[in-house]
Design an enzyme around this catalytic site. Structure first.
Site, PDB file in Angstrom:
ATOM      1  N   ASN A 220       0.610  -1.242  -0.070  1.00  0.00           N
ATOM      2  CA  ASN A 220      -0.027   0.095  -0.018  1.00  0.00           C
ATOM      3  C   ASN A 220       0.930   1.314  -0.136  1.00  0.00           C
ATOM      4  O   ASN A 220       0.424   2.329  -0.346  1.00  0.00           O
ATOM      5  CB  ASN A 220      -1.027  -0.135   1.277  1.00  0.00           C
ATOM      6  CG  ASN A 220      -0.467   0.009   2.630  1.00  0.00           C
ATOM      7  OD1 ASN A 220       0.605  -0.804   2.576  1.00  0.00           O
ATOM      8  ND2 ASN A 220      -0.920   0.363   3.510  1.00  0.00           N
TER       9      ASN A 220
ATOM     10  N   GLU B 256       4.157  -4.721  12.358  1.00  0.00           N
ATOM     11  CA  GLU B 256       3.578  -3.490  12.080  1.00  0.00           C
ATOM     12  C   GLU B 256       1.967  -4.164  11.101  1.00  0.00           C
ATOM     13  O   GLU B 256       2.200  -4.317  10.017  1.00  0.00           O
ATOM     14  CB  GLU B 256       4.013  -2.690  11.069  1.00  0.00           C
ATOM     15  CG  GLU B 256       5.345  -2.066  11.668  1.00  0.00           C
ATOM     16  CD  GLU B 256       5.043  -1.290  12.964  1.00  0.00           C
ATOM     17  OE1 GLU B 256       4.032  -0.589  12.925  1.00  0.00           O
ATOM     18  OE2 GLU B 256       5.989  -0.964  13.574  1.00  0.00           O
TER      19      GLU B 256
ATOM     20  N   GLU C 204       8.012   2.189  14.168  1.00  0.00           N
ATOM     21  CA  GLU C 204       8.960   2.329  12.969  1.00  0.00           C
ATOM     22  C   GLU C 204       8.980   3.815  13.233  1.00  0.00           C
ATOM     23  O   GLU C 204       8.392   4.441  13.804  1.00  0.00           O
ATOM     24  CB  GLU C 204       8.317   1.769  11.607  1.00  0.00           C
ATOM     25  CG  GLU C 204       8.430   0.490  11.629  1.00  0.00           C
ATOM     26  CD  GLU C 204       8.316  -0.289  10.251  1.00  0.00           C
ATOM     27  OE1 GLU C 204       7.206   0.627   9.678  1.00  0.00           O
ATOM     28  OE2 GLU C 204       8.927  -1.028   9.823  1.00  0.00           O
TER      29      GLU C 204
HETATM   30  P1  NAD Z   1      -0.379  -9.572   3.490  1.00  0.00           P
HETATM   31  O1  NAD Z   1      -0.341  -9.774   4.601  1.00  0.00           O
HETATM   32  O2  NAD Z   1      -1.180 -10.145   2.545  1.00  0.00           O
HETATM   33  O3  NAD Z   1       1.222  -9.320   2.776  1.00  0.00           O
HETATM   34  C1  NAD Z   1       2.375  -8.450   3.499  1.00  0.00           C
HETATM   35  C2  NAD Z   1       3.639  -9.164   3.109  1.00  0.00           C
HETATM   36  O4  NAD Z   1       3.501 -10.580   3.778  1.00  0.00           O
HETATM   37  C3  NAD Z   1       3.620  -9.488   1.529  1.00  0.00           C
HETATM   38  O5  NAD Z   1       5.093  -9.283   1.029  1.00  0.00           O
HETATM   39  C4  NAD Z   1       3.483 -10.978   1.440  1.00  0.00           C
HETATM   40  O6  NAD Z   1       4.184 -11.710   0.576  1.00  0.00           O
HETATM   41  C5  NAD Z   1       3.892 -11.552   2.869  1.00  0.00           C
HETATM   42  N1  NAD Z   1       3.602 -12.817   3.338  1.00  0.00           N
HETATM   43  C6  NAD Z   1       2.198 -13.280   3.298  1.00  0.00           C
HETATM   44  N2  NAD Z   1       2.280 -14.624   3.962  1.00  0.00           N
HETATM   45  C7  NAD Z   1       3.571 -14.477   4.358  1.00  0.00           C
HETATM   46  C8  NAD Z   1       4.061 -15.605   5.329  1.00  0.00           C
HETATM   47  N3  NAD Z   1       3.257 -16.850   5.961  1.00  0.00           N
HETATM   48  N4  NAD Z   1       5.089 -15.415   5.789  1.00  0.00           N
HETATM   49  C9  NAD Z   1       5.889 -14.337   5.577  1.00  0.00           C
HETATM   50  N5  NAD Z   1       5.661 -13.362   4.596  1.00  0.00           N
HETATM   51  C10 NAD Z   1       4.148 -13.447   4.266  1.00  0.00           C
HETATM   52  O7  NAD Z   1      -0.764  -7.960   3.677  1.00  0.00           O
HETATM   53  P2  NAD Z   1      -1.146  -7.070   2.333  1.00  0.00           P
HETATM   54  O8  NAD Z   1      -2.410  -7.351   1.716  1.00  0.00           O
HETATM   55  O9  NAD Z   1      -0.091  -6.882   1.361  1.00  0.00           O
HETATM   56  O10 NAD Z   1      -1.288  -5.512   3.106  1.00  0.00           O
HETATM   57  C11 NAD Z   1      -2.278  -4.981   3.711  1.00  0.00           C
HETATM   58  C12 NAD Z   1      -2.077  -5.221   5.193  1.00  0.00           C
HETATM   59  O11 NAD Z   1      -1.013  -4.517   5.577  1.00  0.00           O
HETATM   60  C13 NAD Z   1      -3.278  -4.418   5.561  1.00  0.00           C
HETATM   61  O12 NAD Z   1      -3.810  -5.488   6.886  1.00  0.00           O
HETATM   62  C14 NAD Z   1      -2.727  -2.988   6.557  1.00  0.00           C
HETATM   63  O13 NAD Z   1      -3.215  -2.723   7.701  1.00  0.00           O
HETATM   64  C15 NAD Z   1      -1.451  -3.879   6.726  1.00  0.00           C
HETATM   65  N6  NAD Z   1      -0.574  -2.544   6.728  1.00  0.00           N
HETATM   66  C16 NAD Z   1      -0.036  -2.275   8.227  1.00  0.00           C
HETATM   67  C17 NAD Z   1       1.079  -1.290   8.209  1.00  0.00           C
HETATM   68  C18 NAD Z   1       1.820  -1.087   9.579  1.00  0.00           C
HETATM   69  O14 NAD Z   1       2.283  -0.068   9.593  1.00  0.00           O
HETATM   70  N7  NAD Z   1       0.907  -1.461  10.718  1.00  0.00           N
HETATM   71  C19 NAD Z   1       1.079  -0.645   7.192  1.00  0.00           C
HETATM   72  C20 NAD Z   1       0.622  -0.775   5.883  1.00  0.00           C
HETATM   73  C21 NAD Z   1      -0.048  -1.954   5.886  1.00  0.00           C
END
Ligand code: NAD
Length: 477
Positions: free
Chosen positions: A147, A245, A455
């Site tokens: 995002n 995060e 962070e």
């Molecule tokens: P996601 O969890 O599907 O993917 C995030 C990352 O994790 C990707 O690189 C993905 O390939 C990797 N991933 C997926 N499964 C994994 C596993 N089992 N082990 C290791 N890595 C794995 O999330 P998304 O759909 O890409 O992003 C949206 C989410 O991110 C939302 O929930 C949003 O709130 C969160 N987010 C949080 C913050 C924060 O700072 N708290 C910032 C931005 C986004």
């Protein structure tokens, strides 16, 4: 179509040990924009070995050298800024003006802010019989979502380099291109080989190996709460530090006596930005019930200023969501909100025919939402705002805290003293008062199921350090 063939491991572009590829799709039109390698577990092992071998020498470099490399990378990003902007617009649909100002220029500036922080590791806390120092934690795995792909990368890369850590970076499947450009930039700097390694690939395929590898000391993960839990489970047997995060469902209390026009505008704009795909978005707006009609009217007017458009056009302020998968997830929630009996003020499931090929969702606002509805409790991650009326401010505070998340929060009150009083009662890592905005020198992170790390700024740097006490007998020579 752009064709990226190789991974960046140990200071070199190398073929993957497997043959898998990943298509990167432009969510504005559904066309394939690029192809990148999908790393496998052998690639993971090679990248971690490289980072492990590079650690000692890099962590012993002076803080001046570490700071200089950070600025060198930022200079390289500045020189290739237009390519990075294009990659972000094409892979996640973020409108070009916002991509330029925030996603890219903001990230370059934020990376530079870590250069002076390298000197923090030179500081010693000296006592009569002991000295406390900070040292780099070691080999880090840095996993990011799609995002704010460059900002999230910089928020990990900057402090990791400043502290003297080495790293293996894995971007999201949807948005790997700015990371590949960054690796090309890093390849031209003086950063020693093996400090920065990049694997494009599928998290569910290589995540377990990345997060459980015995040579990894820390995993910094940004993404969904579900994937964050899997990361922590994989890392637990080898007792790694895990900085999570995760998701959010952040409350925004508009208190009695607030400037309603300014307060509602701020809240609607916050949710619509980046098509609602901001982890800290203030998606639950709690408003005095007596002012609900007025709030609804202002909210509808502000939402109408957010028009769907081609993200390549300078005048577009709302592009598609980052993928068709994300669009379908958001549509499920909009349907659920209607079924749950919330009042649909604007938006909904329909999108003008001209946008039917893209992953578009119209700005959507629900009113008369009750805090126990699914649309108020679960992260939607799209341009969907829930307005929740309350009868008194103490009830609003209880409702604000009543979700499993605790990433961000906000208060707009009659004055800053009242806003501060309410803000201190909110269980979230950040609270934005009287219309404040994100800055990259402020600690950012979650309470509860929104995570456990911080962070940005000094707190962000500390995540990448270990504390050592050197004890010495007071009488010793
Ligand atoms: P996601 O969890 O599907 O993917 C995030 C990352 O994790 C990707 O690189 C993905 O390939 C990797 N991933 C997926 N499964 C994994 C596993 N089992 N082990 C290791 N890595 C794995 O999330 P998304 O759909 O890409 O992003 C949206 C989410 O991110 C939302 O929930 C949003 O709130 C969160 N987010 C949080 C913050 C924060 O700072 N708290 C910032 C931005 C986004």
């Amino acid at each position: 179509m752009k064709n990226f063939q190789q991974l960046y491991i140990d200071g070199q572009w190398v073929n993957s040990q497997g043959n898998e590829k990943l298509d990167v799709v432009n969510p504005a039109n559904g066309e394939v924009y690029a192809s990148v390698p999908a790393a496998n577990e052998q690639d993971v092992d090679l990248a971690i070995d490289a980072a492990s071998q590079a650690f000692l020498a890099w962590s012993e470099q002076s803080s001046e050298v570490r700071a200089a490399v950070i600025n060198e990378i930022a200079d390289g990003m500045q020189a290739r800024k237009d390519e990075i902007i294009e990659a972000i617009v094409a892979t996640m649909g973020c409108p070009i003006t916002f991509s330029d100002d925030y996603q890219v220029q903001g990230s370059i500036d934020a990376l530079r802010s870590f250069a002076p922080l390298a000197a923090e590791l030179d500081k010693q806390d000296t006592h009569e019989n002991h000295v406390v120092v900070s040292e780099a934690i070691g080999v880090c795995v840095l996993i990011n979502p799609w995002n704010y792909p460059l900002s999230q990368l910089v928020g990990k890369l900057g402090p990791a380099l400043a502290a003297g850590c080495t790293m293996v970076v894995k971007p999201a499947e949807q948005t790997p291109i700015q990371d590949l450009i960054l690796a090309e930039i890093i390849d031209q700097t003086s950063l020693p080989k093996g400090v920065f390694n990049l694997l494009t690939g599928v998290g569910s395929q290589i995540g377990e190996r990345l997060c459980s590898h015995p040579k990894v000391d820390m995993v910094s993960f940004t993404g969904s709460t579900g994937a964050g839990i899997k990361v922590a489970q994989a890392a637990a047997p080898t007792v790694k530090r895990v900085c999570q995060e995760l998701g959010g469902k952040s409350p925004y209390i508009i208190a009695p006596g607030a400037d309603l026009e300014a307060a509602v505008r701020y809240g609607v704009e916050d949710v619509m930005l980046n098509s609602g795909q901001t982890c800290s978005a203030l998606t639950r707006m709690l408003v005095p019930a007596a002012q609900l009609a007025e709030v609804e009217a202002i909210a509808k007017t502000v939402a109408a200023e957010w028009q769907l458009g081609d993200p390549m056009l300078a005048e577009t302020n709302m592009g598609p969501l980052s993928s068709h998968l994300q669009q379908s997830r958001v549509l499920v929630y909009i349907k659920k909100g209607i079924e749950e009996g919330a009042k649909l003020l604007c938006g909904g499931t329909d999108v003008p025919a001209e946008f039917s090929k893209g992953a578009y969702i119209a700005p959507t606002i629900f009113s008369e939402v009750s805090n126990d509805m699914a649309i108020a409790q679960e992260e939607i991650f799209g341009p969907v705002l829930c307005i929740i009326p309350y009868d008194n401010i103490e009830e609003a505070i209880v409702q604000a805290n009543d979700t499993p998340f605790g990433l961000a929060s906000a208060v707009y009150a009659a004055d800053r003293t009242e806003a501060m009083r309410i803000g201190k009662k909110l269980r979230a890592g950040q609270c934005y008062l009287q219309g404040a905005y994100f800055t990259p020198d402020t600690p950012f992170g979650g309470y509860k199921q929104s995570g456990n790390g911080r962070e940005w700024g000094l707190e962000g740097l500390k995540e990448y350090t270990e504390t050592k006490a050197l004890l010495i007998d007071a009488e010793a020579k």
